[in-house]
Design a protein around this motif. Structure first.
Motif, PDB file in Angstrom:
ATOM      1  N   ASP A   1       0.818  -1.217   0.000  1.00 54.46           N
ATOM      2  CA  ASP A   1       0.000   0.000   0.000  1.00 54.46           C
ATOM      3  C   ASP A   1       0.848   1.262   0.000  1.00 54.46           C
ATOM      4  O   ASP A   1       0.476   2.267  -0.623  1.00 54.46           O
ATOM      5  CB  ASP A   1      -0.924   0.004   1.224  1.00 54.46           C
ATOM      6  N   GLU A   2       1.977   1.239   0.701  1.00 52.78           N
ATOM      7  CA  GLU A   2       2.827   2.436   0.765  1.00 52.78           C
ATOM      8  C   GLU A   2       3.346   2.799  -0.619  1.00 52.78           C
ATOM      9  O   GLU A   2       3.338   3.974  -1.011  1.00 52.78           O
ATOM     10  CB  GLU A   2       3.991   2.205   1.720  1.00 52.78           C
ATOM     11  N   GLY A   3       3.800   1.790  -1.363  1.00 59.77           N
ATOM     12  CA  GLY A   3       4.293   2.056  -2.712  1.00 59.77           C
ATOM     13  C   GLY A   3       3.197   2.542  -3.632  1.00 59.77           C
ATOM     14  O   GLY A   3       3.403   3.453  -4.440  1.00 59.77           O
ATOM     15  N   LEU A   4       2.023   1.940  -3.504  1.00 57.56           N
ATOM     16  CA  LEU A   4       0.884   2.362  -4.312  1.00 57.56           C
ATOM     17  C   LEU A   4       0.536   3.820  -4.047  1.00 57.56           C
ATOM     18  O   LEU A   4       0.344   4.615  -4.977  1.00 57.56           O
ATOM     19  CB  LEU A   4      -0.311   1.459  -4.001  1.00 57.56           C
ATOM     20  N   GLU A   5       0.459   4.190  -2.784  1.00 56.16           N
ATOM     21  CA  GLU A   5       0.119   5.577  -2.428  1.00 56.16           C
ATOM     22  C   GLU A   5       1.166   6.558  -2.940  1.00 56.16           C
ATOM     23  O   GLU A   5       0.834   7.655  -3.402  1.00 56.16           O
ATOM     24  CB  GLU A   5      -0.032   5.690  -0.914  1.00 56.16           C
ATOM     25  N   PHE A   6       2.436   6.168  -2.852  1.00 57.16           N
ATOM     26  CA  PHE A   6       3.500   7.047  -3.345  1.00 57.16           C
ATOM     27  C   PHE A   6       3.365   7.281  -4.848  1.00 57.16           C
ATOM     28  O   PHE A   6       3.459   8.424  -5.332  1.00 57.16           O
ATOM     29  CB  PHE A   6       4.868   6.452  -3.030  1.00 57.16           C
ATOM     30  N   LEU A   7       3.127   6.221  -5.604  1.00 54.89           N
ATOM     31  CA  LEU A   7       3.019   6.349  -7.058  1.00 54.89           C
ATOM     32  C   LEU A   7       1.810   7.189  -7.452  1.00 54.89           C
ATOM     33  O   LEU A   7       1.903   8.052  -8.338  1.00 54.89           O
ATOM     34  CB  LEU A   7       2.928   4.966  -7.702  1.00 54.89           C
ATOM     35  N   GLU A   8       0.686   6.961  -6.799  1.00 55.66           N
ATOM     36  CA  GLU A   8      -0.503   7.751  -7.123  1.00 55.66           C
ATOM     37  C   GLU A   8      -0.305   9.209  -6.740  1.00 55.66           C
ATOM     38  O   GLU A   8      -0.760  10.118  -7.456  1.00 55.66           O
ATOM     39  CB  GLU A   8      -1.722   7.158  -6.421  1.00 55.66           C
ATOM     40  N   GLY A   9       0.389   9.436  -5.629  1.00 55.79           N
ATOM     41  CA  GLY A   9       0.673  10.811  -5.226  1.00 55.79           C
ATOM     42  C   GLY A   9       1.578  11.512  -6.211  1.00 55.79           C
ATOM     43  O   GLY A   9       1.384  12.697  -6.527  1.00 55.79           O
ATOM     44  N   LEU A  10       2.561  10.805  -6.711  1.00 61.05           N
ATOM     45  CA  LEU A  10       3.485  11.383  -7.679  1.00 61.05           C
ATOM     46  C   LEU A  10       2.767  11.723  -8.980  1.00 61.05           C
ATOM     47  O   LEU A  10       2.980  12.801  -9.565  1.00 61.05           O
ATOM     48  CB  LEU A  10       4.624  10.398  -7.942  1.00 61.05           C
ATOM     49  N   ALA A  11       1.880  10.835  -9.422  1.00 57.48           N
ATOM     50  CA  ALA A  11       1.103  11.114 -10.635  1.00 57.48           C
ATOM     51  C   ALA A  11       0.175  12.308 -10.424  1.00 57.48           C
ATOM     52  O   ALA A  11       0.008  13.147 -11.316  1.00 57.48           O
ATOM     53  CB  ALA A  11       0.306   9.875 -11.038  1.00 57.48           C
ATOM     54  N   ALA A  12      -0.409  12.409  -9.218  1.00 55.40           N
ATOM     55  CA  ALA A  12      -1.312  13.523  -8.910  1.00 55.40           C
ATOM     56  C   ALA A  12      -0.577  14.856  -8.890  1.00 55.40           C
ATOM     57  O   ALA A  12      -1.171  15.906  -9.176  1.00 55.40           O
ATOM     58  CB  ALA A  12      -1.991  13.281  -7.569  1.00 55.40           C
ATOM     59  N   LYS A  13       0.703  14.828  -8.549  1.00 54.06           N
ATOM     60  CA  LYS A  13       1.507  16.055  -8.545  1.00 54.06           C
ATOM     61  C   LYS A  13       1.954  16.474  -9.943  1.00 54.06           C
ATOM     62  O   LYS A  13       2.666  17.464 -10.096  1.00 54.06           O
ATOM     63  CB  LYS A  13       2.749  15.854  -7.673  1.00 54.06           C
ATOM     64  N   GLY A  14       1.553  15.714 -10.940  1.00 55.44           N
ATOM     65  CA  GLY A  14       1.927  16.052 -12.314  1.00 55.44           C
ATOM     66  C   GLY A  14       3.159  15.333 -12.802  1.00 55.44           C
ATOM     67  O   GLY A  14       3.735  15.722 -13.829  1.00 55.44           O
ATOM     68  N   GLY A  15       3.560  14.280 -12.091  1.00 55.37           N
ATOM     69  CA  GLY A  15       4.728  13.527 -12.516  1.00 55.37           C
ATOM     70  C   GLY A  15       4.529  12.927 -13.900  1.00 55.37           C
ATOM     71  O   GLY A  15       3.543  12.225 -14.131  1.00 55.37           O
ATOM     72  N   ARG A  16       5.456  13.243 -14.819  1.00 55.66           N
ATOM     73  CA  ARG A  16       5.396  12.713 -16.173  1.00 55.66           C
ATOM     74  C   ARG A  16       6.803  12.322 -16.602  1.00 55.66           C
ATOM     75  O   ARG A  16       7.766  13.033 -16.346  1.00 55.66           O
ATOM     76  CB  ARG A  16       4.832  13.758 -17.152  1.00 55.66           C
ATOM     77  N   PHE A  17       6.916  11.206 -17.280  1.00 59.14           N
ATOM     78  CA  PHE A  17       8.217  10.752 -17.735  1.00 59.14           C
ATOM     79  C   PHE A  17       8.671  11.566 -18.940  1.00 59.14           C
ATOM     80  O   PHE A  17       7.896  11.775 -19.877  1.00 59.14           O
ATOM     81  CB  PHE A  17       8.165   9.262 -18.077  1.00 59.14           C
ATOM     82  N   SER A  18       9.910  11.995 -18.901  1.00 61.11           N
ATOM     83  CA  SER A  18      10.432  12.851 -19.971  1.00 61.11           C
ATOM     84  C   SER A  18      11.201  12.066 -21.016  1.00 61.11           C
ATOM     85  O   SER A  18      11.641  12.636 -22.015  1.00 61.11           O
ATOM     86  CB  SER A  18      11.330  13.942 -19.378  1.00 61.11           C
ATOM     87  N   VAL A  19      11.379  10.752 -20.788  1.00 57.10           N
ATOM     88  CA  VAL A  19      12.022   9.877 -21.772  1.00 57.10           C
ATOM     89  C   VAL A  19      11.168   8.618 -21.897  1.00 57.10           C
ATOM     90  O   VAL A  19      10.365   8.322 -21.010  1.00 57.10           O
ATOM     91  CB  VAL A  19      13.455   9.482 -21.331  1.00 57.10           C
TER      92      VAL A  19
END
Length: 393
Positions: A56-74
């Motif tokens: 759950d901790e990893g899941l929450e971190f990933l969803e939080g990062l995506a919610a902050k606008g995290g986008r892969f640049s490569v």
């Protein structure tokens, strides 16, 4: 440490909160390793995708990062998850578990990943010698550095994730020429014939990884060539299981010259190989698991064809591959052959005991090492011998 103007803007938050977070982490790691600057990467491959591993901790971190606008640049690909996203009902998991795995996949997709869910990006991506990468799957790192001649450190999943967003990696470790030179020789001249005749390249890899630790070894006398992709996959995956190195210079395979010969030489005899193999002598196994690293199309097709010619295997056979391969080969005839073909996952990052058995046989030194560490009874045998045993009366 030097940063160019664009990197400074990323670090200062001008490109958004997620980019700034990624840059802070990449820069901090670069400072720890005394990197003079960062290097632009061509491709990233991120591990830490399985809900079985990150929870759950990893899941929450990933969803939080995506919610902050995290986008892969490569261009970014991802490692296997915990279940086959189509056949999960056959894997002993409930719907809530699958829902969380799907949320992980969804977060990666929102950030722009190509959701390959395979540990063998080198079979599908356009990677060339000299390309700088940010890869975190150990077998892929070793294949990229050792066989292709690309450049990547053996990054942890979270670091590769941040490097994928920043498009940068610290210019340190195996990105630098001086760190790609061998510091010991592992010589298989005395045992190469025995290894080749018995298909024990996985066992050789376990030995090399343990001897090398975090150092770059030069492997001589093993007899592998660049065309031997199946054997190289198994060999390098096993190296990555028992050792921390991200590169092996393989005589006759690696495109880079070793330079000056190291003074330390370890000669591996037949008895050494037998002793390593005896560590994984589990008996009375209930199932066979193949595909660590993921099997290629040719490998899966060859295994299916073997049983179609020789007869239905006596034990259940589990094969693991990419979604791309599975979609081409999956059919009703497989279950009639006692073959279960799974994509998106593998025996190491799924709950194998829930749907297969806690007593298995495999041809993968990496799988044997990790499953044994989890309390499974594991027999490590060459693939050819396993296939023959499965159809013998």
């Amino acid at each position: 440490m030097y940063l160019d103007k664009f990197e400074e803007r990323m670090l200062e938050g001008e490109l958004g909160e997620a980019v700034a977070l990624a840059m802070r982490i990449v820069v901090k790691i670069a400072e720890i390793f005394s990197a003079e600057r960062l290097v632009k990467i061509k491709h990233a491959h991120v591990s830490g995708v399985s809900y079985e591993n990150i929870g759950d901790e990893g899941l929450e971190f990933l969803e939080g990062l995506a919610a902050k606008g995290g986008r892969f640049s490569v261009p970014t690909t991802v490692n296997p998850g915990a279940v086959d996203l189509e056949l999960w009902r056959k894997m002993g998991v409930d719907e809530s578990y699958v829902e969380k795995q799907l949320r992980i996949v969804g977060a990666f997709r929102r950030m722009g990943a190509k959701v390959t869910l395979t540990c063998t990006p080198y079979l599908y991506e356009d990677i060339s010698p000299g390309d700088h990468l940010a890869w975190s799957e150990s077998n892929a790192v070793l294949f990229a550095n050792s066989v292709i001649g690309a450049r990547t450190n053996r990054d942890g999943g979270p670091l590769a994730l941040m490097e994928a967003i920043a498009g940068r990696a610290p210019l340190s470790g195996l990105h630098l020429d001086e760190n790609r030179r061998p510091s010991l020789v592992v010589d298989f001249s005395e045992s190469s014939r025995y290894i080749a005749e018995n298909g024990l390249f996985s066992v050789a890899g376990l030995i090399v990884g343990r001897l090398a630790g975090n150092r770059v070894p030069l492997v001589r006398g093993l007899g592998l060539q660049r065309k031997d992709v199946e054997e190289l996959k198994l060999f390098l995956a096993a190296v990555g299981a028992t050792g921390g190195t991200g590169m092996v210079l393989i005589d006759g395979v690696s495109p880079e010259a070793p330079g000056d010969m190291p003074g330390e030489v370890e000669k591996i005899g037949v008895d050494d190989v037998k002793a390593e193999l005896e560590k994984y002598g589990g008996s009375g196994w209930d199932a066979v698991v193949l595909g660590c690293p993921h099997l290629s199309y040719e490998e899966v097709a060859s295994i299916i064809e073997w049983f179609e010619r020789k007869g239905r295997p006596r034990s259940r056979v589990y094969l693991y591959t990419s979604r791309e391969v599975a979609s081409r080969l999956r059919s009703d005839r497989l279950e009639k052959l006692n073959i279960h073909l799974f994509a998106d996952t593998c025996m190491v990052v799924s709950n194998l005991g829930a749907y297969a058995s806690r007593s298995v046989a495999t041809d993968s030194g990496k799988a044997a090492f990790y499953l044994a560490s989890k309390g499974y009874s594991v027999a490590l045998l060459p693939r050819r011998k396993l296939l023959e045993m499965l159809v013998q009366g």
